[in-house]
Design a protein around this motif. Sequence first.
Motif, PDB file in Angstrom:
ATOM      1  N   UNK A   1       0.817  -1.218   0.000  1.00 34.41           N
ATOM      2  CA  UNK A   1       0.000   0.000   0.000  1.00 34.41           C
ATOM      3  C   UNK A   1       0.850   1.267   0.000  1.00 34.41           C
ATOM      4  N   UNK A   2       0.303   2.324  -0.576  1.00 32.10           N
ATOM      5  CA  UNK A   2       0.988   3.613  -0.613  1.00 32.10           C
ATOM      6  C   UNK A   2       1.164   4.160   0.799  1.00 32.10           C
ATOM      7  N   UNK A   3       0.128   4.062   1.602  1.00 31.74           N
ATOM      8  CA  UNK A   3       0.178   4.538   2.977  1.00 31.74           C
ATOM      9  C   UNK A   3       0.082   3.384   3.938  1.00 31.74           C
ATOM     10  N   UNK A   4      -0.121   3.732   5.202  1.00 31.63           N
ATOM     11  CA  UNK A   4      -0.317   2.681   6.203  1.00 31.63           C
ATOM     12  C   UNK A   4       0.988   2.147   6.727  1.00 31.63           C
ATOM     13  N   UNK A   5       0.864   1.128   7.557  1.00 31.76           N
ATOM     14  CA  UNK A   5       2.032   0.527   8.184  1.00 31.76           C
ATOM     15  C   UNK A   5       1.771  -0.951   8.358  1.00 31.76           C
TER      16      UNK A   5
END
Length: 319
Positions: free
Chosen positions: A155-159
């Motif tokens: 994913x582009x963001x998140x962790x």
Amino acid sequence: MVRILFTSAGRRVELTRCFRRAAEKLGLRAEIHACDLEPELSAACLEAEAAFQVPRCTAPDYVERLLDHCAREKIDLLVPTIDTELDVLSRARERFAQAGTMVHVSAPETIDVVRDKERTISVLAAAGVPVPRTARIEDVRADPSGWAFPLFAKPVGGSASRGIGVLHSAADIRDDYPEPMLVQELLRGPEYTINMYLDARGRMRSAIPHLRISTRAGEVEKGRTVRDARMIAIAADIAAALEGAEGVLCFQLIDDPDRGPRVFEINARFGGGYPLADHAGGRFAESLLARVAGLTECASEHWREGVTMVRYDSAVFRG
């Protein structure tokens, strides 16, 4: 006395102990405060002198709850431990400073970059930092001919590890991902984490690579410090590329036998493997406490190579 608040404290017992030892080296006594969603089920909260419950960091009153505690308890230093709280805390740094609390977090412009993996790759590449070839998944889906499979999707963001996976062919690219996704060339080879310390002016004082011998739940379980000049030089380039970065950051790379080292992740906080860098002599926690106490920051390049960390399960009991 120095009062330190760890947010989202969870299992970060060893991190709090690093700060206790650092305080002793400076002739101070650390009073540890910790908060979590369920402090009664957090080992770090149970070991702290004071613990309290907070809502998720996305809740509208999250910052206010922390500010109230910091002002009331005269907290000197707030140390966040997860990526998702960095944005709101970075934008509230001045409010905490007015309450007498230094928040260990980089400037918002740094957090905006590291929390977006696409921007991370773009910024680092522009600075000459070696990174894997990267594109939006829809672009690869539209024209996979220019890519050599297998590839890696994330994913582009998140962790954490949400949504990641290996794409063995174009047929593996789904058309129903629930969030924006990236595709990167699949790297092979040993994986390393580099813990680095930037002083209050953003100058890199120390960078300590360690080999991730094995991991569990995304964190290093067995690691060993390695003095690799290539990785230390990459750390210096990252520090120069991230305007507004300060304090402790860590990044991960894979030393691909064909491509060389390639950086694929940055965390603008203490990473789970920091205790290894601390034991090796990096003095990052001590440096932060020195800054809080008005002393000279002391993060050191004189750390020991070949220090091995092997983690094991322990337990904290109450009642």
